[in-house]
Design a protein around this motif. Structure first.
Motif, PDB file in Angstrom:
ATOM      1  N   LEU A   1       8.636 -28.593  17.952  1.00 25.14           N
ATOM      2  CA  LEU A   1       7.261 -28.289  17.538  1.00 25.14           C
ATOM      3  C   LEU A   1       6.766 -29.299  16.503  1.00 25.14           C
ATOM      4  N   CYS A   2       7.647 -29.738  15.623  1.00 24.91           N
ATOM      5  CA  CYS A   2       7.270 -30.773  14.654  1.00 24.91           C
ATOM      6  C   CYS A   2       6.885 -32.072  15.374  1.00 24.91           C
ATOM      7  N   LYS A   3       7.664 -32.448  16.369  1.00 27.14           N
ATOM      8  CA  LYS A   3       7.360 -33.651  17.151  1.00 27.14           C
ATOM      9  C   LYS A   3       6.002 -33.517  17.833  1.00 27.14           C
ATOM     10  N   MET A   4       5.766 -32.349  18.466  1.00 32.01           N
ATOM     11  CA  MET A   4       4.503 -32.126  19.169  1.00 32.01           C
ATOM     12  C   MET A   4       3.312 -32.241  18.228  1.00 32.01           C
ATOM     13  N   ALA A   5       3.481 -31.805  16.989  1.00 30.60           N
ATOM     14  CA  ALA A   5       2.372 -31.801  16.025  1.00 30.60           C
ATOM     15  C   ALA A   5       2.215 -33.143  15.301  1.00 30.60           C
ATOM     16  N   GLY A   6       3.171 -34.046  15.506  1.00 29.14           N
ATOM     17  CA  GLY A   6       3.114 -35.323  14.797  1.00 29.14           C
ATOM     18  C   GLY A   6       3.587 -35.217  13.362  1.00 29.14           C
TER      19      GLY A   6
ATOM     20  N   MET B   1       2.798 -23.271  16.292  1.00 32.11           N
ATOM     21  CA  MET B   1       3.717 -22.187  15.956  1.00 32.11           C
ATOM     22  C   MET B   1       3.133 -20.831  16.342  1.00 32.11           C
ATOM     23  N   ALA B   2       1.813 -20.694  16.197  1.00 25.00           N
ATOM     24  CA  ALA B   2       1.159 -19.433  16.572  1.00 25.00           C
ATOM     25  C   ALA B   2       1.029 -19.311  18.082  1.00 25.00           C
ATOM     26  N   TRP B   3       0.680 -20.426  18.739  1.00 24.64           N
ATOM     27  CA  TRP B   3       0.538 -20.411  20.198  1.00 24.64           C
ATOM     28  C   TRP B   3       1.045 -21.726  20.773  1.00 24.64           C
ATOM     29  N   THR B   4       2.283 -21.703  21.246  1.00 25.64           N
ATOM     30  CA  THR B   4       2.906 -22.890  21.819  1.00 25.64           C
ATOM     31  C   THR B   4       2.486 -23.040  23.277  1.00 25.64           C
ATOM     32  N   PRO B   5       1.906 -24.189  23.660  1.00 25.51           N
ATOM     33  CA  PRO B   5       1.505 -24.375  25.058  1.00 25.51           C
ATOM     34  C   PRO B   5       2.696 -24.742  25.939  1.00 25.51           C
ATOM     35  N   LEU B   6       2.693 -24.235  27.147  1.00 27.04           N
ATOM     36  CA  LEU B   6       3.731 -24.548  28.123  1.00 27.04           C
ATOM     37  C   LEU B   6       3.100 -24.438  29.506  1.00 27.04           C
TER      38      LEU B   6
ATOM     39  N   ASN C   1       0.086 -14.860  13.216  1.00 27.78           N
ATOM     40  CA  ASN C   1      -0.993 -15.805  13.477  1.00 27.78           C
ATOM     41  C   ASN C   1      -0.910 -16.979  12.498  1.00 27.78           C
ATOM     42  N   GLU C   2      -1.836 -17.947  12.631  1.00 23.05           N
ATOM     43  CA  GLU C   2      -1.783 -19.150  11.797  1.00 23.05           C
ATOM     44  C   GLU C   2      -1.835 -18.815  10.306  1.00 23.05           C
ATOM     45  N   GLU C   3      -2.705 -17.905   9.938  1.00 22.00           N
ATOM     46  CA  GLU C   3      -2.855 -17.566   8.526  1.00 22.00           C
ATOM     47  C   GLU C   3      -1.590 -16.909   7.980  1.00 22.00           C
ATOM     48  N   GLN C   4      -0.975 -16.046   8.782  1.00 20.78           N
ATOM     49  CA  GLN C   4       0.266 -15.386   8.350  1.00 20.78           C
ATOM     50  C   GLN C   4       1.406 -16.390   8.211  1.00 20.78           C
ATOM     51  N   ILE C   5       1.425 -17.404   9.075  1.00 23.22           N
ATOM     52  CA  ILE C   5       2.450 -18.443   8.986  1.00 23.22           C
ATOM     53  C   ILE C   5       2.248 -19.270   7.711  1.00 23.22           C
ATOM     54  N   ARG C   6       0.993 -19.618   7.418  1.00 26.81           N
ATOM     55  CA  ARG C   6       0.691 -20.358   6.181  1.00 26.81           C
ATOM     56  C   ARG C   6       1.151 -19.565   4.958  1.00 26.81           C
ATOM     57  N   GLU C   7       0.866 -18.261   4.970  1.00 28.30           N
ATOM     58  CA  GLU C   7       1.231 -17.403   3.843  1.00 28.30           C
ATOM     59  C   GLU C   7       2.754 -17.307   3.709  1.00 28.30           C
TER      60      GLU C   7
ATOM     61  N   VAL D   1       0.254 -23.545  36.136  1.00 27.50           N
ATOM     62  CA  VAL D   1      -0.243 -22.364  35.421  1.00 27.50           C
ATOM     63  C   VAL D   1       0.038 -22.559  33.937  1.00 27.50           C
ATOM     64  N   PRO D   2      -1.001 -22.831  33.119  1.00 25.95           N
ATOM     65  CA  PRO D   2      -0.796 -23.017  31.686  1.00 25.95           C
ATOM     66  C   PRO D   2      -0.558 -21.686  30.974  1.00 25.95           C
ATOM     67  N   LEU D   3       0.417 -21.675  30.072  1.00 26.71           N
ATOM     68  CA  LEU D   3       0.732 -20.494  29.277  1.00 26.71           C
ATOM     69  C   LEU D   3       0.559 -20.809  27.798  1.00 26.71           C
ATOM     70  N   LEU D   4       0.330 -19.769  27.020  1.00 28.81           N
ATOM     71  CA  LEU D   4       0.425 -19.864  25.569  1.00 28.81           C
ATOM     72  C   LEU D   4       1.459 -18.846  25.122  1.00 28.81           C
ATOM     73  N   MET D   5       2.390 -19.284  24.262  1.00 26.68           N
ATOM     74  CA  MET D   5       3.478 -18.413  23.818  1.00 26.68           C
ATOM     75  C   MET D   5       3.478 -18.316  22.304  1.00 26.68           C
ATOM     76  N   ASN D   6       3.529 -17.108  21.796  1.00 25.86           N
ATOM     77  CA  ASN D   6       3.734 -16.919  20.362  1.00 25.86           C
ATOM     78  C   ASN D   6       5.224 -16.701  20.140  1.00 25.86           C
ATOM     79  N   LEU D   7       5.860 -17.661  19.465  1.00 25.45           N
ATOM     80  CA  LEU D   7       7.311 -17.619  19.249  1.00 25.45           C
ATOM     81  C   LEU D   7       7.687 -17.035  17.897  1.00 25.45           C
ATOM     82  N   THR D   8       6.668 -16.593  17.136  1.00 26.59           N
ATOM     83  CA  THR D   8       6.906 -16.168  15.747  1.00 26.59           C
ATOM     84  C   THR D   8       6.661 -14.671  15.563  1.00 26.59           C
ATOM     85  N   LYS D   9       7.079 -13.907  16.574  1.00 23.70           N
ATOM     86  CA  LYS D   9       7.000 -12.435  16.515  1.00 23.70           C
ATOM     87  C   LYS D   9       5.598 -11.925  16.209  1.00 23.70           C
ATOM     88  N   GLY D  10       4.597 -12.598  16.767  1.00 23.85           N
ATOM     89  CA  GLY D  10       3.224 -12.132  16.651  1.00 23.85           C
ATOM     90  C   GLY D  10       2.461 -12.648  15.451  1.00 23.85           C
TER      91      GLY D  10
END
Length: 412
Positions: free
Chosen positions: A311-316, A338-343, A275-281, A264-273
């Motif tokens: 996460l850095c390792k996963m992203a290369g 970071m926005a959606w970590t697969p597990l 999104n990618e743009e908010q993380i960039r900012e 069962v594939p999951l996506l997890m947001n570990l950054t308190k909700g």
């Protein structure tokens, strides 16, 4: 006639004990049978021994958290909601409180306090308790219940309440006895799944993160048909998977899926909700404050170091150089992960680690206004043996007390 009672209660959990007390307070001669050598074994383990009795939600919201069958609880909650439960325990000498404004505990934060109070109240109102008595069969004449057979005795009664719980924690006596009894007189029992438990994952990087707890994790199933299945709460990584409140809640949805699919594939947001743009900012603002931070340092402003490294390792990502010097594809992957970590969930430890059971005696065959069987007059069900389960946070214990109280009124 010896061994004759108005009511026999099978099981000494929360539902069984309050059912016995309720009936005895109404003047009934009550016998409670427990197959273990002492009462309340599973109740003692509830909430890690702290005994989260209930919560402060209004009835409508409370029922909604149980899903589509939650409205089955309307009559039971009208008779005995969380206010009534708190008052009941206060009356028998147990003060409670809600330190976080939501979950209600005895002020001692000890399940032993609850068990002792219920035991003392049963003695006070004259409930006869017999331990080491496993009920083997229900006695009936085809229309109404007449008693029970244990492994060494027969007891007679015009009312019997099955409060045997589910399959979780078999070392504490949970073996599904109630399902066998229900099926023996024609009741349907739905498929049973372990719930409220840790989950195992395919990914091995989680083992490097087990010292850390991530707060307010958003999680959903990454399968087209099941994307609406989601949860939020604190997450803990383990040696071979995940646990914590969000996992305990979500495992109710995951274990049935694992029966259908190997993974069962999951996506997890570990950054308190965020999104990618908010993380960039966020990173941009951090670099304005300190332009010399490397990529790992930036990620650590949002996540624990161990998780950041994985996460850095996963992203290369090369963690010790600046974000601006990373390859564009690696940067994009980092923001995405970071926005959606697969597990990927691949398994669990079965009922031995399950706090509750998903599934049980069909609700269609139980009268919600009395908890009486629609198959056999005088037979009642309450608590976890029925096909109704909720998330963690006092939901299931409140339902056990509410349904046990209503069953103990013997309204059928």
């Amino acid at each position: 006639m010896p061994n004759t009672y108005d009511l026999i209660v099978i099981g000494s959990g929360a539902a069984g004990m309050i059912a016995a007390i309720t009936a005895a307070r109404d003047g009934k001669k009550v016998l409670l049978l427990e197959k273990l050598s002492q009462i309340g074994a599973k109740l003692k383990a509830t909430g890690g021994g702290r005994c989260n009795l209930t919560n402060t939600l209004d009835n409508e919201t409370f029922m909604h958290r149980f899903g589509r069958d939650g409205r089955f609880m309307i009559p039971a909650l009208e008779h005995f909601d969380h206010y009534a439960l708190i008052d009941f325990f206060k009356e028998i000498g147990v003060e409670s409180h809600a330190p976080d404004g939501f979950r209600v505990f005895p002020v001692t934060h000890s399940s032993t306090t609850i068990i002792n109070a219920l035991k003392n109240e049963m003695e006070k109102v004259g409930v006869e308790v017999k331990c080491s008595q496993k009920v083997e069969t229900l006695e009936h004449d085809g229309e109404k219940v007449t008693g029970v057979h244990t492994d060494d005795s027969i007891y007679f009664a015009t009312h019997v309440i099955v409060a045997t719980g589910g399959m979780g924690y078999p070392m504490l006596g949970a073996e599904g006895d109630g399902y066998v009894l229900a099926e023996s007189i024609g009741h349907s029992v739905t498929e049973l799944f372990p719930a409220m438990m840790p989950l195992k994952t395919k990914e091995t990087w989680v083992t490097n993160c087990r010292a850390d707890t991530i707060a307010k994790v958003h999680m959903h199933v990454d399968m087209k048909k099941y994307k609406k299945l989601k949860a939020m709460g604190d997450l803990i990584f383990t040696k071979n998977g995940i646990r914590g409140p969000v996992v305990l809640d979500f495992s109710r949805e995951i274990t049935p899926l694992l029966q259908k699919f190997e993974e069962v594939p999951l996506l997890m947001n570990l950054t308190k909700g965020m999104n990618e743009e908010q993380i960039r900012e966020h990173f941009k603002k951090e670099l304005e404050k300190n332009p010399h931070q490397n990529t790992l340092d930036l990620v650590k402003t949002l996540l624990p170091e161990s998780v950041s490294q994985e996460l850095c390792k996963m992203a290369g990502i090369i963690s010790d150089i600046a974000l601006s010097k990373q390859q564009g594809t690696a940067r994009d992957k980092l923001f995405k992960f970071m926005a959606w970590t697969p597990l990927t969930v691949t398994g669990h430890d079965g009922f031995k680690m399950a706090m509750i059971t998903r599934g049980g005696v069909s609700l269609k065959e139980i009268d919600p206004y009395t908890m009486q069987s629609r198959k056999l007059h005088g037979l009642y069900f309450c608590g976890e043996v029925m096909n109704l389960d909720g998330p963690c946070g006092g939901y299931n214990l409140q339902w056990s007390f509410s349904s046990g109280y209503l069953a103990g009124k013997l309204l059928g």
